[in-house]
Motif scaffolding. Structure first.
Motif, PDB file in Angstrom:
ATOM      1  N   VAL A   1       6.870  15.219  -2.905  1.00 45.91           N
ATOM      2  CA  VAL A   1       6.737  13.860  -3.456  1.00 45.91           C
ATOM      3  C   VAL A   1       7.501  12.870  -2.568  1.00 45.91           C
ATOM      4  N   ALA A   2       8.695  13.235  -2.160  1.00 45.49           N
ATOM      5  CA  ALA A   2       9.530  12.350  -1.338  1.00 45.49           C
ATOM      6  C   ALA A   2       8.926  12.097   0.040  1.00 45.49           C
ATOM      7  N   ILE A   3       8.187  13.062   0.546  1.00 50.30           N
ATOM      8  CA  ILE A   3       7.666  12.929   1.913  1.00 50.30           C
ATOM      9  C   ILE A   3       6.531  11.912   2.002  1.00 50.30           C
ATOM     10  N   ILE A   4       5.869  11.630   0.908  1.00 48.32           N
ATOM     11  CA  ILE A   4       4.730  10.699   0.944  1.00 48.32           C
ATOM     12  C   ILE A   4       5.148   9.337   1.510  1.00 48.32           C
ATOM     13  N   PRO A   5       6.113   8.643   0.904  1.00 42.06           N
ATOM     14  CA  PRO A   5       6.475   7.341   1.491  1.00 42.06           C
ATOM     15  C   PRO A   5       7.095   7.476   2.882  1.00 42.06           C
TER      16      PRO A   5
ATOM     17  N   LEU B   1       0.831  -1.203   0.000  1.00 47.05           N
ATOM     18  CA  LEU B   1       0.000   0.000   0.000  1.00 47.05           C
ATOM     19  C   LEU B   1       0.869   1.258   0.000  1.00 47.05           C
ATOM     20  N   ILE B   2       1.927   1.254   0.790  1.00 45.08           N
ATOM     21  CA  ILE B   2       2.850   2.395   0.829  1.00 45.08           C
ATOM     22  C   ILE B   2       3.471   2.618  -0.549  1.00 45.08           C
ATOM     23  N   ILE B   3       3.922   1.538  -1.173  1.00 42.76           N
ATOM     24  CA  ILE B   3       4.519   1.656  -2.507  1.00 42.76           C
ATOM     25  C   ILE B   3       3.483   2.174  -3.501  1.00 42.76           C
ATOM     26  N   ALA B   4       2.284   1.593  -3.466  1.00 40.60           N
ATOM     27  CA  ALA B   4       1.225   2.011  -4.399  1.00 40.60           C
ATOM     28  C   ALA B   4       0.863   3.483  -4.219  1.00 40.60           C
ATOM     29  N   LEU B   5       0.670   3.914  -2.981  1.00 41.29           N
ATOM     30  CA  LEU B   5       0.310   5.311  -2.722  1.00 41.29           C
ATOM     31  C   LEU B   5       1.452   6.263  -3.073  1.00 41.29           C
ATOM     32  N   SER B   6       2.676   5.839  -2.810  1.00 41.99           N
ATOM     33  CA  SER B   6       3.838   6.684  -3.090  1.00 41.99           C
ATOM     34  C   SER B   6       4.019   6.926  -4.582  1.00 41.99           C
TER      35      SER B   6
END
Length: 185
Positions: free
Chosen positions: A125-129, A14-19
């Protein structure tokens, strides 16, 4: 230990998908213009304010955890995530109904503006994951790992929140007024 690893495994995809999906969807929607929809020109000061509130709540959350107020810290961090989601929704809605505003400053200030804007965008963008991983480490009760990544996540998230306000303040003199928008139609 096994249960904590299960939580981390459960959320990894989920983290990868959302990122990947969030920046991609934002980039796509940024180019979509809704026809016949009144421009949502009132949103930029609202989402800039949300960025400012996020910065304040992030600082309050760090103070809370340093004072061993774990529940308060947890609540404040959930508020920060909620504020970030609200910001994102408004930001996309604004750009789907309104043309991007061009920065009108010149010279040295233009360079400063674009430096702040570019670092803000890249780090947003980087902060999302980073936020998602930090949050999942806490859910998994891996507080040693949570604390370690939070020391990196916090200043970047704070920078993104503060520079969001700075970018708005620097570009706000160049937003078209409601009258100018009506005359252009």
């Amino acid at each position: 230990m096994e249960a904590t690893n299960d939580i981390e495994k459960k959320y990894k995809k989920l983290i990868i998908a959302l990122s990947i999906a969030i920046p991609l969807v934002v980039a796509i929607l940024f180019r979509v213009k809704l026809e016949g929809v009144k421009p949502l020109t009132f949103l930029p000061p609202i989402y800039a304010t949300i960025n400012g509130i996020t910065a304040i709540v992030l600082i309050a959350a760090v103070i809370a955890i340093k004072n061993k107020k774990v529940k308060l810290h947890e609540t404040l961090m959930k508020i920060c995530i909620g504020l970030s989601v609200a910001f994102l929704g408004m930001y996309v809605a604004y750009h789907m109904t309104s043309e991007s505003t061009k920065f009108g400053g010149e010279g040295f200030i233009k360079g400063i503006y674009y430096f702040i804007l570019i670092t803000h965008i890249v780090l947003s963008v980087a902060i999302i994951p980073m936020v998602l991983i930090t949050y999942v480490k806490a859910l998994a009760k891996r507080f040693d790992k949570h604390k370690k990544i939070a020391k990196i996540t916090f200043p970047i998230w704070l920078y993104v929140a503060i520079t969001g306000v700075v970018v708005y303040l620097m570009i706000s003199p160049y937003y078209k007024t409601a009258e100018e928008l009506l005359n252009a139609m």
